[in-house]
Design a protein around this motif. Structure first.
Motif, PDB file in Angstrom:
ATOM      1  N   GLU A 172      46.840  44.568  41.834  1.00  7.21           N
ATOM      2  CA  GLU A 172      46.120  44.143  40.632  1.00  7.21           C
ATOM      3  C   GLU A 172      45.910  42.630  40.633  1.00  7.21           C
ATOM      4  O   GLU A 172      44.833  42.131  40.294  1.00  7.21           O
ATOM      5  N   LYS A 173      46.928  41.874  41.049  1.00  5.93           N
ATOM      6  CA  LYS A 173      46.812  40.417  41.124  1.00  5.93           C
ATOM      7  C   LYS A 173      45.770  40.005  42.169  1.00  5.93           C
ATOM      8  O   LYS A 173      44.989  39.076  41.947  1.00  5.93           O
ATOM      9  N   ALA A 176      42.062  40.482  41.072  1.00  3.63           N
ATOM     10  CA  ALA A 176      41.579  39.490  40.103  1.00  3.63           C
ATOM     11  C   ALA A 176      41.049  38.232  40.775  1.00  3.63           C
ATOM     12  O   ALA A 176      40.335  37.447  40.148  1.00  3.63           O
ATOM     13  N   ASP A 179      36.181  36.845  44.819  1.00  3.21           N
ATOM     14  CA  ASP A 179      34.941  36.154  44.468  1.00  3.21           C
ATOM     15  C   ASP A 179      34.017  35.959  45.676  1.00  3.21           C
ATOM     16  O   ASP A 179      33.085  35.162  45.633  1.00  3.21           O
ATOM     17  N   SER A 205      38.126  35.538  49.060  1.00  2.00           N
ATOM     18  CA  SER A 205      38.358  34.696  47.890  1.00  2.00           C
ATOM     19  C   SER A 205      38.454  33.222  48.266  1.00  2.00           C
ATOM     20  O   SER A 205      38.895  32.873  49.362  1.00  2.00           O
TER      21      SER A 205
END
Length: 284
Positions: A172-173, A176, A179, A205
Protein backbone atom coordinates in the motif's frame (compact mmCIF):
# COMPACT_ATOMS: atom_id res chain seq x y z
CA UNK A 1 26.02 -21.26 -33.85
CA UNK A 2 22.24 -20.87 -33.40
CA UNK A 3 20.27 -20.73 -30.19
CA UNK A 4 19.53 -24.46 -29.85
CA UNK A 5 23.13 -25.37 -30.71
CA UNK A 6 24.34 -23.11 -27.92
CA UNK A 7 22.00 -24.82 -25.46
CA UNK A 8 23.33 -28.23 -26.47
CA UNK A 9 26.88 -26.92 -26.16
CA UNK A 10 26.02 -25.93 -22.59
CA UNK A 11 24.73 -29.46 -21.94
CA UNK A 12 28.04 -30.81 -23.24
CA UNK A 13 29.85 -28.54 -20.78
CA UNK A 14 27.78 -30.09 -17.98
CA UNK A 15 28.72 -33.59 -19.12
CA UNK A 16 32.41 -32.71 -19.24
CA UNK A 17 32.34 -31.35 -15.68
CA UNK A 18 30.17 -33.79 -13.75
CA UNK A 19 33.19 -34.73 -11.66
CA UNK A 20 34.37 -31.12 -11.36
CA UNK A 21 32.84 -27.71 -10.81
CA UNK A 22 29.87 -26.69 -12.96
CA UNK A 23 29.73 -22.91 -13.11
CA UNK A 24 26.25 -21.58 -13.84
CA UNK A 25 27.78 -18.33 -15.10
CA UNK A 26 29.77 -20.34 -17.63
CA UNK A 27 26.60 -22.05 -18.82
CA UNK A 28 25.08 -18.63 -19.39
CA UNK A 29 28.13 -17.48 -21.31
CA UNK A 30 27.93 -20.50 -23.61
CA UNK A 31 24.23 -19.84 -24.24
CA UNK A 32 24.83 -16.06 -24.59
CA UNK A 33 22.66 -15.09 -21.64
CA UNK A 34 22.89 -14.68 -17.86
CA UNK A 35 23.03 -17.63 -15.46
CA UNK A 36 19.55 -16.63 -14.32
CA UNK A 37 18.06 -16.76 -17.82
CA UNK A 38 19.86 -20.00 -18.63
CA UNK A 39 18.31 -21.71 -15.61
CA UNK A 40 14.85 -20.47 -16.60
CA UNK A 41 15.27 -21.64 -20.20
CA UNK A 42 16.58 -25.02 -19.12
CA UNK A 43 13.76 -25.63 -16.64
CA UNK A 44 11.06 -24.78 -19.17
CA UNK A 45 12.63 -26.78 -22.01
CA UNK A 46 13.83 -29.82 -20.06
CA UNK A 47 10.83 -30.00 -17.74
CA UNK A 48 13.03 -30.05 -14.63
CA UNK A 49 15.27 -27.62 -12.76
CA UNK A 50 18.93 -27.50 -13.79
CA UNK A 51 20.06 -28.63 -10.33
CA UNK A 52 17.82 -31.72 -10.53
CA UNK A 53 19.19 -32.63 -13.95
CA UNK A 54 22.79 -32.32 -12.75
CA UNK A 55 22.06 -34.41 -9.65
CA UNK A 56 20.39 -37.13 -11.73
CA UNK A 57 23.32 -37.30 -14.14
CA UNK A 58 25.86 -37.48 -11.30
CA UNK A 59 23.92 -40.19 -9.49
CA UNK A 60 23.50 -42.20 -12.71
CA UNK A 61 27.26 -42.30 -13.11
CA UNK A 62 27.80 -42.90 -9.40
CA UNK A 63 25.59 -46.00 -9.55
CA UNK A 64 27.74 -47.41 -12.35
CA UNK A 65 30.88 -46.72 -10.30
CA UNK A 66 29.45 -48.57 -7.29
CA UNK A 67 28.14 -51.60 -9.14
CA UNK A 68 30.46 -54.56 -8.67
CA UNK A 69 31.48 -53.55 -5.17
CA UNK A 70 35.03 -52.40 -5.87
CA UNK A 71 34.67 -48.66 -5.28
CA UNK A 72 34.43 -47.11 -1.83
CA UNK A 73 31.36 -44.96 -1.20
CA UNK A 74 33.44 -42.16 0.29
CA UNK A 75 35.61 -42.05 -2.84
CA UNK A 76 32.62 -42.00 -5.19
CA UNK A 77 31.02 -39.25 -3.09
CA UNK A 78 34.16 -37.12 -3.38
CA UNK A 79 34.40 -37.80 -7.12
CA UNK A 80 31.02 -36.19 -7.72
CA UNK A 81 31.57 -33.22 -5.43
CA UNK A 82 29.96 -34.35 -2.17
CA UNK A 83 31.92 -33.34 0.90
CA UNK A 84 30.32 -35.97 3.14
CA UNK A 85 28.97 -39.49 2.66
CA UNK A 86 25.76 -38.35 4.37
CA UNK A 87 25.05 -35.71 1.73
CA UNK A 88 25.93 -38.18 -1.02
CA UNK A 89 23.68 -40.86 0.51
CA UNK A 90 20.76 -38.40 0.62
CA UNK A 91 21.27 -37.36 -3.02
CA UNK A 92 21.68 -40.98 -4.15
CA UNK A 93 18.50 -42.13 -2.43
CA UNK A 94 16.53 -39.19 -3.86
CA UNK A 95 17.38 -40.41 -7.37
CA UNK A 96 17.50 -44.20 -7.05
CA UNK A 97 15.28 -44.88 -4.05
CA UNK A 98 17.96 -47.08 -2.43
CA UNK A 99 21.13 -46.30 -0.50
CA UNK A 100 24.56 -46.49 -2.15
CA UNK A 101 25.72 -49.52 -0.15
CA UNK A 102 22.90 -51.68 -1.53
CA UNK A 103 24.08 -51.05 -5.09
CA UNK A 104 27.39 -52.70 -4.32
CA UNK A 105 25.49 -56.01 -4.21
CA UNK A 106 24.69 -57.60 -7.55
CA UNK A 107 21.05 -57.45 -8.55
CA UNK A 108 20.18 -54.09 -6.98
CA UNK A 109 17.86 -52.00 -9.19
CA UNK A 110 18.94 -48.45 -10.04
CA UNK A 111 17.79 -45.80 -12.52
CA UNK A 112 19.60 -44.43 -15.53
CA UNK A 113 19.21 -40.83 -16.67
CA UNK A 114 21.03 -40.32 -19.98
CA UNK A 115 22.25 -36.90 -21.17
CA UNK A 116 19.54 -34.82 -22.78
CA UNK A 117 19.66 -33.43 -26.30
CA UNK A 118 17.64 -30.27 -26.80
CA UNK A 119 15.43 -29.97 -29.86
CA UNK A 120 12.80 -27.29 -30.28
CA UNK A 121 9.70 -27.84 -32.41
CA UNK A 122 7.67 -24.68 -32.80
CA UNK A 123 4.06 -25.77 -33.20
CA UNK A 124 2.38 -22.36 -33.26
CA UNK A 125 -0.95 -23.80 -32.13
CA UNK A 126 -1.98 -20.60 -30.35
CA UNK A 127 -1.07 -17.08 -31.35
CA UNK A 128 1.02 -14.96 -28.99
CA UNK A 129 0.49 -11.22 -28.80
CA UNK A 130 3.57 -9.13 -28.06
CA UNK A 131 5.24 -5.81 -28.76
CA UNK A 132 8.86 -4.66 -28.75
CA UNK A 133 9.53 -1.68 -26.50
CA UNK A 134 12.81 0.17 -26.00
CA UNK A 135 13.09 2.38 -22.93
CA UNK A 136 15.74 4.53 -21.34
CA UNK A 137 16.76 3.79 -17.76
CA UNK A 138 14.10 4.52 -15.16
CA UNK A 139 13.98 4.62 -11.37
CA UNK A 140 11.82 2.39 -9.19
CA UNK A 141 11.03 2.61 -5.48
CA UNK A 142 9.98 -0.34 -3.36
CA UNK A 143 11.28 -3.22 -1.29
CA UNK A 144 13.77 -5.84 -2.39
CA UNK A 145 14.40 -9.42 -1.33
CA UNK A 146 17.40 -11.70 -1.94
CA UNK A 147 17.01 -14.40 -4.58
CA UNK A 148 18.56 -17.85 -4.48
CA UNK A 149 21.07 -18.92 -7.12
CA UNK A 150 18.97 -22.11 -7.38
CA UNK A 151 16.13 -20.61 -9.39
CA UNK A 152 13.52 -23.23 -8.50
CA UNK A 153 13.69 -22.07 -4.87
CA UNK A 154 12.58 -18.63 -6.02
CA UNK A 155 9.34 -20.04 -7.46
CA UNK A 156 8.43 -20.81 -3.83
CA UNK A 157 9.85 -17.69 -2.19
CA UNK A 158 8.56 -14.92 -4.48
CA UNK A 159 4.84 -15.56 -3.75
CA UNK A 160 5.69 -15.38 -0.03
CA UNK A 161 7.39 -12.02 -0.62
CA UNK A 162 4.20 -10.66 -2.20
CA UNK A 163 2.03 -12.06 0.57
CA UNK A 164 4.23 -10.47 3.21
CA UNK A 165 4.22 -7.10 1.41
CA UNK A 166 0.40 -7.13 1.37
CA UNK A 167 0.01 -8.22 4.99
CA UNK A 168 2.43 -5.71 6.53
CA UNK A 169 1.15 -2.74 4.51
CA UNK A 170 4.31 -2.34 2.41
CA UNK A 171 2.49 -2.73 -0.90
CA UNK A 172 0.00 0.00 0.00
CA UNK A 173 2.87 2.39 0.82
CA UNK A 174 4.62 1.55 -2.44
CA UNK A 175 1.49 2.11 -4.54
CA UNK A 176 1.07 5.62 -3.13
CA UNK A 177 4.46 6.61 -4.62
CA UNK A 178 3.74 5.62 -8.24
CA UNK A 179 4.21 8.58 -10.59
CA UNK A 180 6.05 7.09 -13.59
CA UNK A 181 5.75 4.42 -16.23
CA UNK A 182 5.22 1.54 -16.65
CA UNK A 183 2.03 2.18 -14.67
CA UNK A 184 1.35 -0.70 -12.33
CA UNK A 185 2.95 -2.68 -9.54
CA UNK A 186 6.28 -4.06 -10.70
CA UNK A 187 7.99 -7.34 -9.92
CA UNK A 188 11.60 -6.81 -10.99
CA UNK A 189 14.12 -9.68 -11.13
CA UNK A 190 17.53 -7.98 -11.07
CA UNK A 191 19.69 -11.00 -11.80
CA UNK A 192 22.62 -10.15 -14.05
CA UNK A 193 25.91 -11.94 -13.48
CA UNK A 194 27.44 -8.64 -12.32
CA UNK A 195 25.08 -8.01 -9.39
CA UNK A 196 23.70 -9.75 -6.33
CA UNK A 197 20.38 -11.30 -7.33
CA UNK A 198 17.41 -9.46 -5.83
CA UNK A 199 13.68 -9.25 -6.48
CA UNK A 200 11.95 -5.88 -6.16
CA UNK A 201 8.29 -5.22 -5.46
CA UNK A 202 8.14 -1.63 -6.59
CA UNK A 203 6.65 1.14 -8.73
CA UNK A 204 8.19 3.58 -11.18
CA UNK A 205 8.65 6.70 -9.08
CA UNK A 206 10.61 9.90 -8.52
CA UNK A 207 9.63 10.01 -4.83
CA UNK A 208 12.01 9.63 -1.91
CA UNK A 209 12.41 6.27 -0.26
CA UNK A 210 12.25 7.24 3.41
CA UNK A 211 13.68 4.76 5.89
CA UNK A 212 11.69 1.68 4.91
CA UNK A 213 12.00 1.52 1.11
CA UNK A 214 14.78 1.25 -1.48
CA UNK A 215 15.46 2.55 -4.94
CA UNK A 216 16.84 0.80 -8.01
CA UNK A 217 17.57 2.04 -11.50
CA UNK A 218 16.28 -0.28 -14.19
CA UNK A 219 18.85 0.05 -17.00
CA UNK A 220 17.86 1.08 -20.48
CA UNK A 221 16.94 -1.95 -22.53
CA UNK A 222 14.78 -3.40 -25.26
CA UNK A 223 12.00 -5.66 -24.03
CA UNK A 224 9.58 -8.06 -25.66
CA UNK A 225 6.31 -7.39 -23.84
CA UNK A 226 3.61 -10.07 -23.54
CA UNK A 227 0.15 -9.33 -22.06
CA UNK A 228 -1.81 -11.82 -20.03
CA UNK A 229 -4.35 -12.24 -17.27
CA UNK A 230 -5.00 -14.72 -14.52
CA UNK A 231 -2.95 -15.81 -11.51
CA UNK A 232 0.71 -16.37 -10.67
CA UNK A 233 0.51 -19.84 -12.22
CA UNK A 234 -0.73 -18.38 -15.49
CA UNK A 235 2.30 -16.08 -15.55
CA UNK A 236 4.62 -19.09 -15.27
CA UNK A 237 2.76 -20.77 -18.11
CA UNK A 238 3.10 -17.63 -20.26
CA UNK A 239 6.82 -17.48 -19.49
CA UNK A 240 7.16 -21.15 -20.47
CA UNK A 241 5.47 -20.46 -23.82
CA UNK A 242 7.68 -17.43 -24.43
CA UNK A 243 10.83 -19.52 -23.97
CA UNK A 244 9.72 -22.68 -25.77
CA UNK A 245 7.49 -21.25 -28.53
CA UNK A 246 8.21 -17.58 -29.18
CA UNK A 247 11.93 -17.16 -28.50
CA UNK A 248 13.33 -19.91 -30.81
CA UNK A 249 11.61 -18.50 -33.92
CA UNK A 250 11.49 -14.82 -33.00
CA UNK A 251 14.81 -13.54 -34.32
CA UNK A 252 15.60 -12.36 -30.78
CA UNK A 253 17.58 -13.78 -27.86
CA UNK A 254 17.98 -12.89 -24.18
CA UNK A 255 19.75 -9.62 -23.42
CA UNK A 256 21.44 -8.53 -20.20
CA UNK A 257 18.70 -6.81 -18.25
CA UNK A 258 16.09 -7.41 -15.56
CA UNK A 259 12.84 -9.26 -16.17
CA UNK A 260 9.74 -7.24 -15.34
CA UNK A 261 6.26 -8.28 -14.32
CA UNK A 262 3.75 -5.41 -14.52
CA UNK A 263 0.50 -5.94 -12.60
CA UNK A 264 -2.41 -3.65 -13.45
CA UNK A 265 -4.87 -4.87 -10.81
CA UNK A 266 -4.30 -5.64 -7.11
CA UNK A 267 -6.31 -8.89 -7.03
CA UNK A 268 -3.72 -11.73 -7.04
CA UNK A 269 -6.39 -14.30 -7.96
CA UNK A 270 -7.28 -12.57 -11.20
CA UNK A 271 -5.19 -9.73 -12.54
CA UNK A 272 -4.17 -8.27 -15.88
CA UNK A 273 -0.41 -8.21 -16.29
CA UNK A 274 2.49 -7.96 -18.71
CA UNK A 275 5.71 -9.97 -18.82
CA UNK A 276 8.70 -7.90 -20.01
CA UNK A 277 11.60 -10.00 -21.31
CA UNK A 278 14.94 -8.24 -22.07
CA UNK A 279 15.94 -9.09 -25.64
CA UNK A 280 18.30 -8.18 -28.44
CA UNK A 281 18.41 -9.07 -32.10
CA UNK A 282 19.83 -12.57 -32.51
CA UNK A 283 23.54 -12.61 -33.16
CA UNK A 284 24.80 -14.36 -36.29
Amino acid sequence: MDWVERLNEAVRYIEENLTGEIEYEKLGQIACCSAYHFQRMFAYIAGMPLSVYIRRRKMSLAAVDLQGGGAKIIDVAAKYGYASPTAFNRAFQSVHGVNPSSVKNEGAAVKSFPPITIRITVKGVEEMEYRIETRAAFRIVGKSFPLSKEIEQNFLEVPRMWQGAVQDGTLEKILALMDGTPRGVLGVSACSDEETWRYYIAVASSAGTGNALEEYTVPGCTWAVFPGEGTGKSIQELERRIVTEWLPASGYEFACGPDLEVYFEPDPQHTAYEVWLPVRKKQA
